[in-house]
Design a protein around this motif. Structure first.
Motif, short mmCIF file in Angstrom:
data_model
loop_
_atom_site.label_atom_id
_atom_site.label_comp_id
_atom_site.label_asym_id
_atom_site.label_seq_id
_atom_site.Cartn_x
_atom_site.Cartn_y
_atom_site.Cartn_z
N HIS A 46 0.83 -1.20 0.00
CA HIS A 46 0.00 0.00 0.00
C HIS A 46 0.87 1.26 0.00
N ILE A 47 1.92 1.24 0.79
CA ILE A 47 2.79 2.42 0.91
C ILE A 47 3.76 2.52 -0.26
N GLY A 48 4.17 1.36 -0.78
CA GLY A 48 5.11 1.37 -1.89
C GLY A 48 6.55 1.41 -1.46
N ALA A 49 6.83 0.93 -0.26
CA ALA A 49 8.21 0.92 0.25
C ALA A 49 8.36 -0.21 1.26
N ALA A 50 9.56 -0.74 1.34
CA ALA A 50 9.85 -1.79 2.33
C ALA A 50 9.92 -1.17 3.72
N LEU A 51 9.22 -1.76 4.67
CA LEU A 51 9.21 -1.27 6.05
C LEU A 51 10.07 -2.14 6.97
N ILE A 52 10.20 -3.41 6.62
CA ILE A 52 10.95 -4.36 7.43
C ILE A 52 12.23 -4.76 6.71
N ASP A 53 13.36 -4.68 7.43
CA ASP A 53 14.63 -5.13 6.88
C ASP A 53 14.78 -6.62 7.21
N ARG A 54 14.44 -7.47 6.28
CA ARG A 54 14.43 -8.90 6.51
C ARG A 54 15.79 -9.56 6.32
N SER A 55 16.82 -8.75 6.04
CA SER A 55 18.16 -9.30 5.84
C SER A 55 18.90 -9.48 7.16
N THR A 56 18.34 -8.97 8.26
CA THR A 56 18.98 -9.07 9.57
C THR A 56 18.21 -10.04 10.45
N ARG A 57 18.87 -10.56 11.46
CA ARG A 57 18.25 -11.45 12.44
C ARG A 57 18.62 -10.98 13.84
N PRO A 58 17.64 -10.53 14.65
CA PRO A 58 16.23 -10.40 14.28
C PRO A 58 16.04 -9.24 13.32
N SER A 59 14.96 -9.28 12.57
CA SER A 59 14.71 -8.25 11.57
C SER A 59 14.46 -6.91 12.23
N GLY A 60 14.85 -5.85 11.54
CA GLY A 60 14.65 -4.50 12.05
C GLY A 60 13.82 -3.68 11.08
N LEU A 61 13.75 -2.38 11.32
CA LEU A 61 12.98 -1.49 10.46
C LEU A 61 13.90 -0.79 9.46
N THR A 62 13.38 -0.56 8.29
CA THR A 62 14.07 0.28 7.32
C THR A 62 13.87 1.75 7.72
N GLU A 63 14.49 2.64 7.00
CA GLU A 63 14.30 4.06 7.29
C GLU A 63 12.83 4.45 7.11
N ALA A 64 12.20 3.90 6.09
CA ALA A 64 10.77 4.16 5.87
C ALA A 64 9.95 3.60 7.02
N GLY A 65 10.33 2.44 7.51
CA GLY A 65 9.62 1.84 8.64
C GLY A 65 9.73 2.68 9.90
N GLU A 66 10.90 3.23 10.15
CA GLU A 66 11.09 4.09 11.32
C GLU A 66 10.20 5.33 11.24
N ILE A 67 10.12 5.92 10.03
CA ILE A 67 9.28 7.11 9.84
C ILE A 67 7.82 6.78 10.11
N LEU A 68 7.35 5.65 9.56
CA LEU A 68 5.95 5.28 9.73
C LEU A 68 5.65 4.94 11.19
#
Length: 299
Positions: A46-68
């Motif tokens: 819906h937003i058009g951007a990745a919110l979750i950084d799934r390359s890390t364990r445990p996964s974190g937020l992308t910059e877009a995810g932090e803003i949201l």
């Protein structure tokens, strides 16, 4: 005009971050883990951007995810404050008290003790309003604010609850590994919590004050709140700075143990601040008295 995402998707997104992961969020929302994952992907589409950084364990937020996440939390807090204000207007004499505190304090200190409070005071309802702010505001609909600081506030009656202590903690298995390595933190990831509040000790602060070294592990894992950090520590992902208000009960249960490093006591402490504007001051005072007694060490 930009179409806002469905509220249910934002709710799932916020719950995952607050609860510390998909599994905990699924349990809280009473849905399957796959339903939570699907909701997150729908939100990203819906937003058009990745919110979750799934390359890390445990996964974190992308910059877009932090803003949201920041926007969701801020607007949730405003809505909660508005509902508290409305509740105070429509039921000013009701036997209910609203307490404002951080998510970490509510999750790990306040909520586990409310069951015992209700046994003693079944006629008083306690509404908990969580906030990202370390010094929660005392709005019209908030009776008590649980604050960490020096106690110098003039918007309410201040009662000292307890002084904080800080001690590195981790899972029992990780503590054993650190002990076998002569207490060397170089083999363990450090769990960091990003906060703009300078009163909360960071790992660099702690290491400097205790003359410890973390070698190559200092980068470690980073989280935006203490709930996520605590869950990561319990799962054995690294060592976190354990605050009495956050990890004290987890240590008593054996879910976390001391990493064998020095303990510090910050200058600041936790206080209960009873609003001068509370419409239920007498009832709120009962809650403060009970919380103050609950905060004392058990002998």
């Amino acid at each position: 005009m930009l179409r806002l995402p469905p509220l249910r998707l934002l709710t799932v997104f916020e719950t995952v971050q607050r609860a510390g992961g998909t599994k905990a969020a699924a349990a809280e929302l009473n849905v399957s883990m796959s339903a939570v994952s699907q909701a997150l992907r729908q939100l990203e589409e819906h937003i058009g951007a990745a919110l979750i950084d799934r390359s890390t364990r445990p996964s974190g937020l992308t910059e877009a995810g932090e803003i949201l996440l920041k926007a969701v939390i801020e607007n949730t807090e405003r809505l909660s404050e508005a509902l508290n204000d409305i509740r105070a207007l429509t039921d000013p004499a009701g036997a209910s008290v609203t307490v404002a505190c951080t998510i970490g304090f509510a999750t790990y200190w306040l909520m586990p003790r409310l069951e015992a409070f209700y046994i003693d005071h079944p006629d008083i309802a306690v509404n908990v309003h969580t906030t990202q702010q370390e010094v929660p505001r005392l709005g019209q609909g908030t009776d008590i604010a649980m604050r960490y600081g020096d106690g110098r506030w003039d918007d309410g009656t201040v009662d000292l609850l307890f002084r904080e202590t800080v001690e590195p903690v981790c899972s029992p298995s990780l503590a054993e590994r650190i002990r076998s390595d002569d207490g060397n933190l170089g083999t363990a990831f450090l769990i960091h919590v990003d906060t703009s509040d300078r009163r909360w000790l960071s790992w660099p602060d702690y290491l400097a004050r205790t003359h410890q070294k973390a070698a190559g592990s200092a980068k470690g894992l980073r989280f935006s709140n203490y709930v996520q950090a605590t869950q990561a520590a319990i799962s054995g992902h690294g060592v976190m700075l354990g605050w009495r208000s956050i990890t004290g009960d987890q240590v008593e249960k054996g879910l976390l143990v001391s990493a064998g490093l020095p303990r510090l006591q910050p200058d600041n402490a936790y206080h209960a601040v009873l609003s001068h504007q509370s419409r239920n001051r007498e009832t709120a005072a009962v809650v403060v008295d009970w919380l103050r007694a609950a905060a004392q060490p058990q002998v």
